[in-house]
Design a protein around this motif. Structure first.
Motif, PDB file in Angstrom:
ATOM      1  N   VAL A 193      31.053  30.748  45.618  1.00  0.00           N
ATOM      2  CA  VAL A 193      32.783  31.183  45.957  1.00  0.00           C
ATOM      3  C   VAL A 193      32.663  30.757  47.263  1.00  0.00           C
ATOM      4  O   VAL A 193      31.782  31.101  47.516  1.00  0.00           O
ATOM      5  CB  VAL A 193      32.919  32.777  45.496  1.00  0.00           C
ATOM      6  N   ASP A 194      33.617  30.654  47.926  1.00  0.00           N
ATOM      7  CA  ASP A 194      34.558  30.741  48.885  1.00  0.00           C
ATOM      8  C   ASP A 194      34.107  31.608  49.749  1.00  0.00           C
ATOM      9  O   ASP A 194      34.996  32.611  50.242  1.00  0.00           O
ATOM     10  CB  ASP A 194      35.679  29.799  49.283  1.00  0.00           C
ATOM     11  N   ARG A 195      33.167  33.044  50.066  1.00  0.00           N
ATOM     12  CA  ARG A 195      32.794  33.913  50.521  1.00  0.00           C
ATOM     13  C   ARG A 195      31.326  33.744  50.514  1.00  0.00           C
ATOM     14  O   ARG A 195      30.903  34.228  50.253  1.00  0.00           O
ATOM     15  CB  ARG A 195      32.869  34.882  49.407  1.00  0.00           C
ATOM     16  N   PRO A 196      31.134  34.205  52.119  1.00  0.00           N
ATOM     17  CA  PRO A 196      29.181  34.179  52.400  1.00  0.00           C
ATOM     18  C   PRO A 196      28.964  35.299  52.303  1.00  0.00           C
ATOM     19  O   PRO A 196      28.244  35.820  51.669  1.00  0.00           O
ATOM     20  CB  PRO A 196      29.826  34.095  53.972  1.00  0.00           C
ATOM     21  N   GLY A 210      34.998  41.715  34.997  1.00  0.00           N
ATOM     22  CA  GLY A 210      34.109  42.488  35.051  1.00  0.00           C
ATOM     23  C   GLY A 210      33.426  42.493  36.355  1.00  0.00           C
ATOM     24  O   GLY A 210      33.462  43.422  37.491  1.00  0.00           O
ATOM     25  N   LEU A 211      33.418  41.646  37.430  1.00  0.00           N
ATOM     26  CA  LEU A 211      33.062  41.873  38.881  1.00  0.00           C
ATOM     27  C   LEU A 211      34.058  42.521  39.488  1.00  0.00           C
ATOM     28  O   LEU A 211      33.840  42.826  40.501  1.00  0.00           O
ATOM     29  CB  LEU A 211      33.347  39.812  39.484  1.00  0.00           C
ATOM     30  N   GLU A 212      35.206  41.885  39.475  1.00  0.00           N
ATOM     31  CA  GLU A 212      36.567  42.404  39.937  1.00  0.00           C
ATOM     32  C   GLU A 212      36.583  44.353  39.599  1.00  0.00           C
ATOM     33  O   GLU A 212      36.617  45.172  41.104  1.00  0.00           O
ATOM     34  CB  GLU A 212      37.255  41.780  39.390  1.00  0.00           C
ATOM     35  N   ALA A 213      36.031  44.600  38.625  1.00  0.00           N
ATOM     36  CA  ALA A 213      36.440  46.561  38.010  1.00  0.00           C
ATOM     37  C   ALA A 213      34.788  46.847  38.735  1.00  0.00           C
ATOM     38  O   ALA A 213      35.328  48.155  39.350  1.00  0.00           O
ATOM     39  CB  ALA A 213      36.138  45.874  36.657  1.00  0.00           C
ATOM     40  N   ASP A 267      37.265  40.976  44.338  1.00  0.00           N
ATOM     41  CA  ASP A 267      38.773  41.421  45.291  1.00  0.00           C
ATOM     42  C   ASP A 267      39.782  40.430  44.726  1.00  0.00           C
ATOM     43  O   ASP A 267      40.459  40.783  44.530  1.00  0.00           O
ATOM     44  CB  ASP A 267      39.100  41.940  46.151  1.00  0.00           C
ATOM     45  N   GLY A 268      39.407  39.012  44.332  1.00  0.00           N
ATOM     46  CA  GLY A 268      40.775  39.129  43.970  1.00  0.00           C
ATOM     47  C   GLY A 268      40.997  37.407  44.275  1.00  0.00           C
ATOM     48  O   GLY A 268      41.854  36.298  44.394  1.00  0.00           O
ATOM     49  N   SER A 269      40.754  37.603  45.166  1.00  0.00           N
ATOM     50  CA  SER A 269      40.994  36.790  46.675  1.00  0.00           C
ATOM     51  C   SER A 269      40.233  35.541  47.093  1.00  0.00           C
ATOM     52  O   SER A 269      40.683  34.032  47.245  1.00  0.00           O
ATOM     53  CB  SER A 269      41.293  37.441  48.242  1.00  0.00           C
ATOM     54  N   GLU A 270      39.258  35.903  46.329  1.00  0.00           N
ATOM     55  CA  GLU A 270      38.128  34.711  46.422  1.00  0.00           C
ATOM     56  C   GLU A 270      38.228  33.360  45.275  1.00  0.00           C
ATOM     57  O   GLU A 270      39.221  33.694  44.224  1.00  0.00           O
ATOM     58  CB  GLU A 270      36.542  35.381  46.022  1.00  0.00           C
TER      59      GLU A 270
END
Length: 438
Positions: free
Chosen positions: A291-294, A358-361, A366-369
């Protein structure tokens, strides 16, 4: 000729230690995959490195510490565990039984009172009795029903009392009453369990470990060679494509049921094959994500999910352990779904949708990745089911295999719940025994 079936850690360790104990012995390691390492391999997907679920080294045996240290040197780093449990909408510290703070007050009260009642008796040892009964007797009804029973029912796909408690002795600690009370009040309880710290390679994923073994025995490796039959009368291993290898001594790290089904050449081989259907295991399908989040999950290494309504049972964040596993500005997630033995995994799209929801729940995404890499890895078998039939069947199989001159070792060769370190030790033990003529 010594033939080793399977080029995972147990097989590689056997070959490596044969160089030490029997340097003149001819040996070959036969591996089905195109590269050695077994489930301790790592794979590259674009710029990401993914392991086959979480593989971490818990080094205690001094000889193994010395060996791994010599092989990896300063490429090996020590890591303090950062693990949580997502239960009733809260993130609790691991292990559950010593970290009840954050649960609803009535749940904490029940767990505490039940643990007090259970702690009046000596902690039962893991044994042939039902796992569910062991969990209740060890921790009380509350802790058992809030975590241990639903989590393991989800992972193994069977009711807790269908399993025995033989596998829990070293892996599920019983805290003191003081530790449970302190944890319920939010006071940190550290160092509990077999894995409060671990070791991991700085680069290359866990696959860097078997790669160092393989480099030492490269001339003995025969990859891309699947075993079709083991003729115990002729002492011949037959490979897919028709090639044959004659053996004087045979070490197998193949899953025990697969080895038993491969045996031919005598009535004893046929009798051993009939034991295979009684040996059960649970599968796993891993969805590895880039994912594009570190910064993922606040730097946690993994989270357990006991709630049966959540489709996965554990989520790991390998790039929080070693940042080298992902490119700059990115991170990796390992989502582990249970998979019934012998069943086909869900489609990639189904897994992605379930993981994302499941990961967002759970507040992890948060849905932005953006998911920039995804890889599905079915693992079957993954976890041996210790049901009441397992131990007598395994003991009978290993005894009869030994009479045929076959030693079956490793997590799946011994059909047990085990670790990478245990695989290395069993390979060393097998090599020593072979060198001594045993």
């Amino acid at each position: 000729m010594i033939v080793v079936l399977g080029g995972g850690l147990a097989g590689l360790s056997t070959a490596l230690h044969l160089r030490r104990y029997a340097p003149r012995a001819a040996a070959v390691v036969v591996e089905r995959e195109s590269e050695p390492g077994g489930l301790a391999r790592s794979r590259r997907v674009g710029p990401f490195t993914f392991d086959y679920t979480g593989h971490y080294l818990h080094l205690r045996d001094q000889e193994t510490i010395a060996l791994v240290g010599a092989l990896l040197g300063d490429r090996l780093m020590a890591v303090e565990r950062r693990a949580k449990i997502f239960a009733r909408g809260a993130l609790l510290d691991f292990p559950f039984q010593a970290n009840l703070h954050g649960l609803p007050a009535e749940v904490v009260a029940r767990c505490l009172l039940d643990f007090v009642a259970a702690s009046r008796a000596a902690a039962p040892k893991g044994g042939a009795g039902p796992f569910g009964a062991w969990a209740r007797e060890t921790f009380g009804e509350g802790i058992a029903e809030e975590f241990l029973l639903p989590y393991n029912a989800k992972l193994y796909g069977v009711a807790p009392d269908e399993m025995t408690a033989e596998w829990v002795g070293w892996s599920v600690p019983r805290p003191s009453l003081e530790e449970v009370v302190r944890g319920a009040l939010g006071l940190k309880v550290k160092g509990l369990g077999y894995n409060p710290s671990f070791f991991y390679p700085r680069e290359g994923g866990i696959g860097a470990l078997p790669a160092t073994f393989a480099a030492r025995v490269a001339d003995a490796l025969r990859c891309g060679a699947a075993v079709e039959e083991v003729d115990v009368a002729a002492r011949v291993v037959r490979l897919a494509g028709g090639a044959e290898i004659r053996y004087e001594k045979l070490v197998s790290t193949l899953p025990l049921p697969a080895l038993l089904r491969s045996l031919v050449g005598s009535p004893e081989a046929a009798a051993l094959a009939r034991l295979a259907p009684g040996l059960r295991a649970a599968g796993v399908v891993e969805l590895a994500l880039g994912v594009d989040r570190p910064a993922l999950a606040g730097g946690l290494h993994w989270i357990y999910f006991p709630d049966p309504r959540t489709p996965f049972y554990r989520v790991g964040f390998p790039s929080n352990v070693a940042s080298s596993l992902a490119p700059s500005g990115h991170g990796t997630i390992s989502v582990e779904f249970p998979l019934a033995a012998g069943s086909a995994p869900p489609t990639r799209e189904t897994l992605l949708a379930a993981a994302r929801a499941g990961l967002e729940a759970a507040g992890i995404l948060d849905g932005s990745e953006s998911i920039v890499a995804a890889d599905v890895a079915p693992i079957n078998p993954a976890y041996v089911i210790h049901d009441p039939r397992r131990t007598p069947l395994v003991e009978e199989a290993l005894r009869r295999l030994a009479a045929l001159g076959i030693r079956s070792i490793g997590r799946f060769g011994g059909w047990t719940y085990s670790s990478m370190v245990r695989a290395i030790i069993e390979g060393r033990t097998a090599a020593a025994a072979l060198a001594e003529g045993r």
